[in-house]
Design a protein around this motif. Structure first.
Motif, mmCIF file in Angstrom:
data_model
loop_
_atom_site.group_PDB
_atom_site.id
_atom_site.type_symbol
_atom_site.label_atom_id
_atom_site.label_comp_id
_atom_site.label_asym_id
_atom_site.label_seq_id
_atom_site.Cartn_x
_atom_site.Cartn_y
_atom_site.Cartn_z
ATOM 1 N N LEU A 1 3.572 -13.616 2.796
ATOM 2 C CA LEU A 1 2.623 -12.730 2.777
ATOM 3 C C LEU A 1 2.689 -12.228 3.174
ATOM 4 C CD1 LEU A 1 -0.620 -13.359 2.926
ATOM 5 C CD2 LEU A 1 0.009 -14.431 5.413
ATOM 6 N N PRO A 2 3.773 -11.420 4.750
ATOM 7 C CA PRO A 2 3.752 -9.952 4.383
ATOM 8 C C PRO A 2 4.489 -9.136 3.640
ATOM 9 C CG PRO A 2 5.307 -11.301 6.365
ATOM 10 C CD PRO A 2 4.576 -12.371 5.317
ATOM 11 N N VAL A 3 4.489 -9.523 2.664
ATOM 12 C CA VAL A 3 4.949 -8.968 1.581
ATOM 13 C C VAL A 3 3.344 -7.839 0.579
ATOM 14 C CG1 VAL A 3 5.914 -8.105 -0.837
ATOM 15 C CG2 VAL A 3 7.110 -8.894 1.347
ATOM 16 N N LEU A 4 2.975 -9.518 1.013
ATOM 17 C CA LEU A 4 1.743 -8.492 -0.392
ATOM 18 C C LEU A 4 0.800 -8.877 0.356
ATOM 19 C CD1 LEU A 4 1.337 -13.239 -0.808
ATOM 20 C CD2 LEU A 4 1.951 -10.570 -2.447
ATOM 21 N N ARG A 5 0.519 -8.759 2.393
ATOM 22 C CA ARG A 5 -0.655 -7.750 2.520
ATOM 23 C C ARG A 5 0.153 -6.472 2.895
ATOM 24 N NH1 ARG A 5 -0.451 -11.629 8.055
ATOM 25 N NH2 ARG A 5 -2.250 -12.639 6.943
ATOM 26 N N MET B 1 14.360 -8.457 4.865
ATOM 27 C CA MET B 1 13.847 -8.916 3.125
ATOM 28 C C MET B 1 14.398 -7.639 2.191
ATOM 29 S SD MET B 1 10.626 -10.666 2.045
ATOM 30 C CE MET B 1 11.009 -11.869 3.122
ATOM 31 N N LYS B 2 15.343 -7.590 1.316
ATOM 32 C CA LYS B 2 15.788 -7.387 0.556
ATOM 33 C C LYS B 2 14.791 -7.658 -0.354
ATOM 34 C CE LYS B 2 20.504 -5.995 1.086
ATOM 35 N NZ LYS B 2 21.515 -6.794 0.974
ATOM 36 N N ILE B 3 14.170 -6.508 -1.445
ATOM 37 C CA ILE B 3 13.234 -7.098 -2.855
ATOM 38 C C ILE B 3 13.661 -6.528 -3.910
ATOM 39 C CG2 ILE B 3 10.829 -6.381 -3.693
ATOM 40 C CD1 ILE B 3 9.996 -6.724 -0.893
ATOM 41 N N GLY B 4 13.525 -6.948 -5.153
ATOM 42 C CA GLY B 4 13.621 -6.462 -6.526
ATOM 43 C C GLY B 4 12.131 -6.500 -7.074
ATOM 44 N N LEU C 1 5.544 -1.017 -1.101
ATOM 45 C CA LEU C 1 6.047 -1.367 -0.195
ATOM 46 C C LEU C 1 7.905 -0.676 0.239
ATOM 47 C CD1 LEU C 1 6.983 -3.998 -2.984
ATOM 48 C CD2 LEU C 1 5.492 -4.202 -0.727
ATOM 49 N N ILE C 2 8.238 0.929 -0.618
ATOM 50 C CA ILE C 2 8.977 1.211 0.226
ATOM 51 C C ILE C 2 8.391 2.064 1.845
ATOM 52 C CG2 ILE C 2 9.966 3.735 -0.244
ATOM 53 C CD1 ILE C 2 10.364 2.991 -2.990
ATOM 54 N N GLU C 3 6.944 2.522 1.483
ATOM 55 C CA GLU C 3 6.377 3.328 2.399
ATOM 56 C C GLU C 3 6.475 2.706 3.191
ATOM 57 O OE1 GLU C 3 2.996 4.787 0.220
ATOM 58 O OE2 GLU C 3 3.634 6.154 -0.137
ATOM 59 N N ALA C 4 6.128 1.419 3.142
ATOM 60 C CA ALA C 4 6.391 -0.350 4.089
ATOM 61 C C ALA C 4 7.214 -0.894 4.998
ATOM 62 C CB ALA C 4 5.645 -1.410 3.786
ATOM 63 N N GLY C 5 8.764 0.248 4.501
ATOM 64 C CA GLY C 5 10.398 -0.113 5.006
ATOM 65 C C GLY C 5 10.951 -0.730 4.327
#
Length: 298
Positions: A147-151, A1-4, A19-23
Motif C-alpha cells: 500500500l505505501p508503494v501504491l500511495r 524495499m527494492k522495486i522492479g 517511485l524514484i522521486e519518492a525515494g
C-alpha cells in the motif's frame, strides 16, 4: 524495499518517475531499451532481462499492453514466476481478462510468490500527478504490504477482494469508456448533421445531464481541435471492450450496448485508426454523415 518495473510506456514510465522521486530503488526493464534512458538519468537501474530483474527485488511491477504480453512476462521460462524470490509480491497494473489474472496468480502461488491484479485508471496525466485510481484483487495481506508503494502513484486505491476482482472493476470501467465514446460521437455528429455549431452544442451538453467525462475529454482535448495523437490508443479500448463484454454475458445480461461499441471500435481499426486516440472513433461516423465536428474557426 527494492522495486522492479517492467514496461515503460506512457503510463509505466510516469509511474517509475514518481517511485524514484519518492525515494525507492527501482530497477527497470523494457523491450526497447532506449525508453529507459530518461529514467536512468533520474536514478533507475536498467537490466537487460526480466529474469535478472526478478531475482533481486521485493516488489515486481508491470504495466503492459496486452494479455499475451502479461502471460509472456510472468509465465515464460525467463519470466517473473520462474525467477522471482519466494515472498516477492507482483503488482500488475495492466488491463487484462479475469482468467489471465487468475492463471498468473495460481502459478505464482505455487512458487510462493504473491500476485495482485491492480489495473489503473486516470491516463498519463493521472500517472504524472500520482492521482491514479487503482483497483486491486488478490491476498489482502499482500495488498497491505504494498500500500505505501501504491500511495505514491494513486489517489483512490481500493482493495476489492480475491484475485480477478481488480480486473473485473477495470473492465467495467473500460466498458463505460467505450460505450460513452460511441454515444458522445453519435450525439456530436448528429448535431453537426442538423447544422448545429459543434462548439456551441458541446457547451450546452457539458453543463446539462448529457455531460460525461468522456464527452469532455474527447471534445476538449481531441475532436474539436482535430488533433488525434494518442493519449489512449483506440486499439487498446477495442481490446478492453472485447474483454469486458463476456463479463456482462456471464452476469446474465443477454443484450448490452458493449456489443455495438465493440463492433464500432473494430470497424475503426479496420479503417486504419487503431493507433490514433480513442476519440478518433468519431471519424467513421463523420465520414458516413459527411460532416466534421470542429470548432467554428477550424
Amino acid at each position: 524495499m527494492k522495486i522492479g518495473f517492467i514496461g515503460l510506456g506512457v503510463m509505466g514510465s510516469r509511474m517509475v518517475k514518481r517511485l524514484i522521486e519518492a525515494g525507492y530503488h527501482v530497477t527497470v526493464f523494457n523491450r526497447t531499451a532506449a525508453k529507459a534512458a530518461p529514467l536512468e538519468k533520474l536514478g533507475a537501474l536498467r537490466t537487460d532481462s526480466i529474469a535478472d530483474l526478478s531475482k533481486d527485488v521485493d516488489v515486481i511491477c508491470s504495466c503492459l499492453s496486452m494479455p499475451s504480453d502479461c502471460l509472456d512476462v510472468y509465465l515464460g521460462k525467463e519470466g517473473v514466476i520462474e525467477n522471482a524470490s519466494q515472498g516477492a509480491i507482483c503488482l500488475d497494473f495492466s488491463t487484462v481478462g479475469v482468467e489471465t489474472s487468475r492463471q498468473i496468480a495460481t502459478q505464482a502461488h505455487e512458487k510462493g510468490i504473491q500476485y495482485l491484479d491492480a489495473p489503473v485508471s486516470g491516463g498519463p496525466e493521472g500517472a504524472e500527478q500520482g492521482s491514479l485510481t487503482i483497483m486491486v484483487g488478490g491476498e489482502k495481506s499482500s495488498f497491505e504490504s504494498v500500500l505505501p508503494v501504491l500511495r505514491k502513484i494513486g489517489r483512490t486505491i481500493e482493495y476489492l477482494g480475491p484475485t480477478g476482482s481488480g480486473s473485473i472493476a477495470k473492465l467495467i470501467n473500460q466498458y463505460l469508456v467505450a460505450v460513452h465514446s460511441i454515444a458522445a460521437s453519435e450525439a456530436m455528429v448528429a448535431g453537426a448533421a442538423f447544422g448545429l455549431k459543434s462548439e456551441q452544442l458541446y457547451n450546452i451538453l457539458k453543463v446539462s445531464y448529457g455531460e460525461s467525462r468522456i464527452l469532455r475529454r474527447h471534445m476538449e482535448q481531441y475532436v474539436l481541435d482535430r488533433q488525434f495523437d494518442p493519449g489512449g490508443a483506440l486499439k487498446y479500448v477495442h481490446k478492453d471492450i472485447a474483454l469486458a463484454n463476456p463479463l456482462f454475458n456471464k452476469a446474465g445480461i443477454t443484450e448490452y450496448l458493449g456489443m455495438f461499441a465493440e463492433k464500432s471500435f473494430s470497424s475503426a481499426i479496420e479503417q486504419g485508426l487503431g493507433d490514433l486516440d480513442m476519440s478518433s472513433v468519431i471519424l467513421p461516423l463523420e465520414k458516413e454523415c459527411r460532416v466534421t465536428v470542429k470548432r467554428s474557426d477550424n
